[in-house]
Design a protein around this motif. Structure first.
Motif, mmCIF file in Angstrom:
data_model
loop_
_atom_site.group_PDB
_atom_site.id
_atom_site.type_symbol
_atom_site.label_atom_id
_atom_site.label_comp_id
_atom_site.label_asym_id
_atom_site.label_seq_id
_atom_site.Cartn_x
_atom_site.Cartn_y
_atom_site.Cartn_z
ATOM 1 N N TYR A 59 0.831 -1.197 0.000
ATOM 2 C CA TYR A 59 0.000 0.000 0.000
ATOM 3 C C TYR A 59 0.869 1.251 0.000
ATOM 4 O O TYR A 59 2.084 1.197 0.180
ATOM 5 C CB TYR A 59 -0.895 0.028 1.245
ATOM 6 C CG TYR A 59 -1.888 -1.099 1.357
ATOM 7 C CD1 TYR A 59 -3.227 -0.922 1.010
ATOM 8 C CD2 TYR A 59 -1.498 -2.351 1.845
ATOM 9 C CE1 TYR A 59 -4.144 -1.942 1.128
ATOM 10 C CE2 TYR A 59 -2.419 -3.384 1.965
ATOM 11 C CZ TYR A 59 -3.742 -3.176 1.607
ATOM 12 O OH TYR A 59 -4.648 -4.195 1.723
ATOM 13 N N HIS A 60 0.216 2.400 -0.158
ATOM 14 C CA HIS A 60 0.829 3.698 0.066
ATOM 15 C C HIS A 60 -0.025 4.454 1.082
ATOM 16 O O HIS A 60 -1.260 4.307 1.106
ATOM 17 C CB HIS A 60 0.888 4.529 -1.225
ATOM 18 C CG HIS A 60 1.826 4.000 -2.251
ATOM 19 N ND1 HIS A 60 3.151 3.738 -1.984
ATOM 20 C CD2 HIS A 60 1.649 3.706 -3.569
ATOM 21 C CE1 HIS A 60 3.748 3.301 -3.081
ATOM 22 N NE2 HIS A 60 2.852 3.266 -4.056
ATOM 23 N N LEU A 61 0.605 5.286 1.890
ATOM 24 C CA LEU A 61 -0.131 6.236 2.704
ATOM 25 C C LEU A 61 -0.736 7.287 1.777
ATOM 26 O O LEU A 61 -0.144 7.653 0.759
ATOM 27 C CB LEU A 61 0.790 6.905 3.723
ATOM 28 C CG LEU A 61 1.480 5.971 4.731
ATOM 29 C CD1 LEU A 61 2.523 6.747 5.522
ATOM 30 C CD2 LEU A 61 0.471 5.344 5.679
ATOM 31 N N ASN A 71 -1.444 13.652 5.831
ATOM 32 C CA ASN A 71 -1.500 12.322 6.428
ATOM 33 C C ASN A 71 -0.569 12.309 7.641
ATOM 34 O O ASN A 71 0.644 12.479 7.517
ATOM 35 C CB ASN A 71 -1.073 11.253 5.415
ATOM 36 C CG ASN A 71 -1.169 9.846 5.974
ATOM 37 O OD1 ASN A 71 -0.435 9.478 6.893
ATOM 38 N ND2 ASN A 71 -2.073 9.050 5.423
ATOM 39 N N CYS A 169 1.738 -2.598 11.032
ATOM 40 C CA CYS A 169 2.093 -2.108 9.699
ATOM 41 C C CYS A 169 3.579 -1.818 9.683
ATOM 42 O O CYS A 169 4.190 -1.509 10.714
ATOM 43 C CB CYS A 169 1.276 -0.873 9.315
ATOM 44 S SG CYS A 169 1.879 0.658 10.030
ATOM 45 N N ILE A 171 6.284 0.586 7.590
ATOM 46 C CA ILE A 171 6.450 1.709 6.666
ATOM 47 C C ILE A 171 7.911 1.712 6.214
ATOM 48 O O ILE A 171 8.819 1.916 7.028
ATOM 49 C CB ILE A 171 6.088 3.045 7.337
ATOM 50 C CG1 ILE A 171 4.636 3.010 7.852
ATOM 51 C CG2 ILE A 171 6.274 4.208 6.359
ATOM 52 C CD1 ILE A 171 4.245 4.237 8.654
ATOM 53 N N VAL A 182 4.054 0.414 2.158
ATOM 54 C CA VAL A 182 3.475 0.005 3.436
ATOM 55 C C VAL A 182 2.850 -1.376 3.281
ATOM 56 O O VAL A 182 2.149 -1.641 2.304
ATOM 57 C CB VAL A 182 2.389 1.002 3.904
ATOM 58 C CG1 VAL A 182 1.831 0.597 5.264
ATOM 59 C CG2 VAL A 182 2.949 2.424 3.967
ATOM 60 N N VAL A 184 0.544 -4.227 5.731
ATOM 61 C CA VAL A 184 -0.323 -4.100 6.906
ATOM 62 C C VAL A 184 -0.938 -5.439 7.280
ATOM 63 O O VAL A 184 -1.149 -6.308 6.426
ATOM 64 C CB VAL A 184 -1.420 -3.037 6.635
ATOM 65 C CG1 VAL A 184 -2.339 -3.473 5.505
ATOM 66 C CG2 VAL A 184 -2.218 -2.724 7.886
ATOM 67 N N LYS A 199 -6.902 0.518 9.035
ATOM 68 C CA LYS A 199 -6.409 0.781 7.680
ATOM 69 C C LYS A 199 -6.875 2.128 7.131
ATOM 70 O O LYS A 199 -6.099 2.873 6.537
ATOM 71 C CB LYS A 199 -6.871 -0.321 6.719
ATOM 72 C CG LYS A 199 -6.128 -1.633 6.836
ATOM 73 C CD LYS A 199 -6.613 -2.589 5.745
ATOM 74 C CE LYS A 199 -5.880 -3.914 5.799
ATOM 75 N NZ LYS A 199 -6.347 -4.844 4.742
ATOM 76 N N LEU A 203 -4.239 4.692 9.439
ATOM 77 C CA LEU A 203 -3.149 4.708 8.465
ATOM 78 C C LEU A 203 -3.501 5.507 7.210
ATOM 79 O O LEU A 203 -2.646 6.158 6.625
ATOM 80 C CB LEU A 203 -2.783 3.275 8.077
ATOM 81 C CG LEU A 203 -2.247 2.397 9.209
ATOM 82 C CD1 LEU A 203 -2.114 0.947 8.742
ATOM 83 C CD2 LEU A 203 -0.910 2.905 9.718
ATOM 84 N N LEU A 205 -4.765 4.320 3.947
ATOM 85 C CA LEU A 205 -3.996 3.604 2.931
ATOM 86 C C LEU A 205 -4.735 3.565 1.603
ATOM 87 O O LEU A 205 -5.964 3.556 1.555
ATOM 88 C CB LEU A 205 -3.733 2.167 3.384
ATOM 89 C CG LEU A 205 -2.898 1.962 4.651
ATOM 90 C CD1 LEU A 205 -2.848 0.481 4.987
ATOM 91 C CD2 LEU A 205 -1.501 2.524 4.470
ATOM 92 N N LYS A 206 -3.969 3.512 0.540
ATOM 93 C CA LYS A 206 -4.517 3.159 -0.766
ATOM 94 C C LYS A 206 -3.643 2.049 -1.319
ATOM 95 O O LYS A 206 -2.420 2.035 -1.118
ATOM 96 C CB LYS A 206 -4.540 4.348 -1.719
ATOM 97 C CG LYS A 206 -3.166 4.889 -2.101
ATOM 98 C CD LYS A 206 -3.278 6.015 -3.117
ATOM 99 C CE LYS A 206 -1.902 6.575 -3.491
ATOM 100 N NZ LYS A 206 -1.997 7.673 -4.468
#
Length: 352
Positions: A59-61, A71, A169, A171, A182, A184, A199, A203, A205-206
């Protein structure tokens, strides 16, 4: 895939986070945890990192405004990466952020661990990592020890099972401009309202739209298309549906790249069904704001993951299960008027 053969635990801070909606508080430690015993870091490494060995999705933040500076996790992870002296301060702010989103009555209180690791590997890169972990479930353990030519028994309550990480998670200090890499884990709070807080709210996340997720999403969409959508437009037996699923899995196992036109021709076959699948795929992309390319590299890990849920079993009442792995033309469906029951006729050359 995450590996930690060469990893080391540099520092760790521990805080307690309660449930804000239940008027529970949070408690912050004044300094990082001092690890005097050589065994403790090894146990913590096992507890924190081993569960991520099977994590495939990266994932990305993110932030809904597309401004990563908003974020909270991205801001304080960057602080810790760029100035290790500010690690504990960053961990305190991360604990406060978790408390701010812990406002559903089903969210359990627990200890929050913020750790800094060196040389954790993901996708071939050994990187510094900030790990954020929460323990919510405690267990009771029996301890047996020698005593007076025999054995004594004692117990310890509210202890943590190092083989069961509740939430976590990692990072990775790479791709900062995209929201870092990321991975998780969330093993608790399965109810829909409480599950989103780790999530989505904490966090934010996408999912990274790489070959793993392109492959995984395409197989999921096709499975739903065959099992749910085809009945609206075509008359198909369950055996024919299983054959379509088997052919799609064979395609993804044998090919290195996915091409939607080639897939439609070799797997689906019917031009009308091909167009229906393309429309179904487009509606998914629009609904979930997840673009899926018509051509992409196939991820073997995603295929293996989907293979577990691709069913090739034809269930007949509670009496029989027929496993269909090959040519569906060797199985025929009919109806017996005398018994008023459906039947399948199966052709084969020899028993094995």
């Amino acid at each position: 895939m995450v590996t930690h053969f060469d990893a080391s635990l540099d520092k760790i801070s521990v805080h307690h986070v309660g449930n804000q909606s239940l008027n529970e508080l949070y408690a912050l430690s004044e300094q990082p945890l001092e690890l005097k015993d050589e065994l403790i870091p090894k146990l913590l490494m096992k507890y924190f990192l081993t569960p991520f060995e099977k994590a495939n999705e990266v994932y990305h933040l993110m932030h809904p405004s597309d401004d990563l500076n908003l974020n909270v996790l991205h801001h304080f992870a960057t602080m810790a990466f760029e100035d290790p002296e500010k690690f504990h301060e960053a961990s305190e702010q991360i604990a406060k952020q978790l408390y701010n989103v812990s406002n559903h009555p089903n969210i359990k209180p627990g200890e929050l661990y913020v750790a800094y690791f060196h040389d954790v590997q993901i996708e071939g890169n050994q990187l510094d990592v900030i790990g954020i972990f929460k323990s919510e479930n405690k267990e009771t353990y029996l301890k047996v020890y020698p005593e007076d030519n025999g054995f004594g028994v004692d117990y310890e309550e509210n202890a943590i099972n190092i083989n069961k990480l509740d939430k976590g998670c990692l990072i990775f200090n790479i791709e900062k401009e995209n929201g870092y890499k990321v991975v998780v884990i969330d093993k608790t709070n399965t109810s829909s309202e409480a599950a989103v807080y780790w999530k989505d709210q904490f966090l934010q996340l996408k999912i990274r739209n790489d070959s793993f997720n392109q492959t995984n999403n395409t197989l999921s969409i096709y499975k739903n298309f065959v099992t749910q959508k085809l009945d609206d437009e075509f008359e198909m037996s369950k055996a024919d549906k299983i054959d379509l699923l088997n052919r799609s899995m064979k395609y993804f196992k044998e090919k290195e790249t996915f091409d939607i036109d080639e897939f439609g021709q070799e797997v689906i076959g019917n031009p009308e069904a091909v167009e229906s699948f393309k429309a179904y795929k487009s509606s998914y992309e629009e609904e979930f704001d997840t673009p899926i390319n018509d051509n992409f590299q196939i991820s073997d890990n995603a295929v293996k993951k989907q293979q577990r849920v691709y069913k090739s079993v034809l269930k007949l009442d509670k009496n029989f299960h027929i496993y269909i792995h090959g040519d569906n033309k060797l199985i025929e469906k009919g109806f017996d008027d005398e018994k008023s029951m459906n039947y399948y006729k199966v052709y084969f050359r020899e028993e094995q």
